[in-house]
Design a protein around this motif. Structure first.
Motif: not given
Length: 193
Positions: A168-193
């Protein structure tokens, strides 16, 4: 909602925000030069035809966050978790590379993230454009590409095992990372959030 079979033992859902999500843009598509064609590749599930986020991409994003141990420590401290060696946690989750460049499997499995709900208008995809200029403010050339719209819900699924931290702690860690970093391409201009 779409009927997506549950995989693994742990999951969470996330909804895309503006401007949307680009997935699979690195895939080439060899088409003749057709005016107005989409210029970037896209990642679709072979059986359903729906966009998906590959499990390997999810795993790669999460693993890349472990290069910044202070960041991982900060996320774990938010959960009131203190561990001595972040590298041990990384190896437990993702495995480690050996000298022959084969990757040893970690304890956890990362499944593809699937769409479970379209946006409020029940839509999933739309066109978007980038407009490079060969000269400043002269002759812009709009180039079309596909994106997943804002408001589309993805289900992220994992098969996690208890270890240095609980699943459960790993799952929360994974979710926080994805929320912080975004996923996919062009995350530096807002995509992937």
């Amino acid at each position: 909602p779409l009927n997506i079979e549950d995989l693994g033992n742990s999951s969470f859902t996330l909804k895309t925000t503006y401007p949307g999500l680009l997935i699979g843009s690195g895939y080439s598509h060899e088409l003749p030069d057709i005016k107005g064609q989409a210029i970037l590749g896209f990642n679709f599930d072979y059986t359903s035809g729906l966009p998906l986020i590959a499990g390997g991409s999810i795993k790669g994003l999460l693993r890349s966050a472990f290069e910044y141990q202070e960041y991982i420590i900060e996320l774990l401290e938010k959960q009131k978790i203190r561990i001595d060696n972040i590298k041990d946690l990384e190896v437990e989750i993702f495995g480690q590379e050996n000298k022959s460049d084969n990757v040893e499997q970690g304890n956890d499995i990362f499944f593809d993230a699937s769409i479970i709900k379209g946006n409020d208008n029940r839509k999933i995809l739309a066109d978007d454009y980038i407009t490079p200029h060969k000269e400043a403010i002269k002759n812009p050339i709009p180039l079309r590409f596909l994106k997943v719209l804002p408001g589309v819900t993805f289900k992220f699924q994992f098969l996690l095992k208890d270890g240095i931290i609980k699943k459960e702690q790993k799952l929360e860690l994974f979710k926080e990372i994805i929320l912080d970093l975004g996923i996919g391409s062009k995350t530096n201009v807002g995509y992937g959030k």
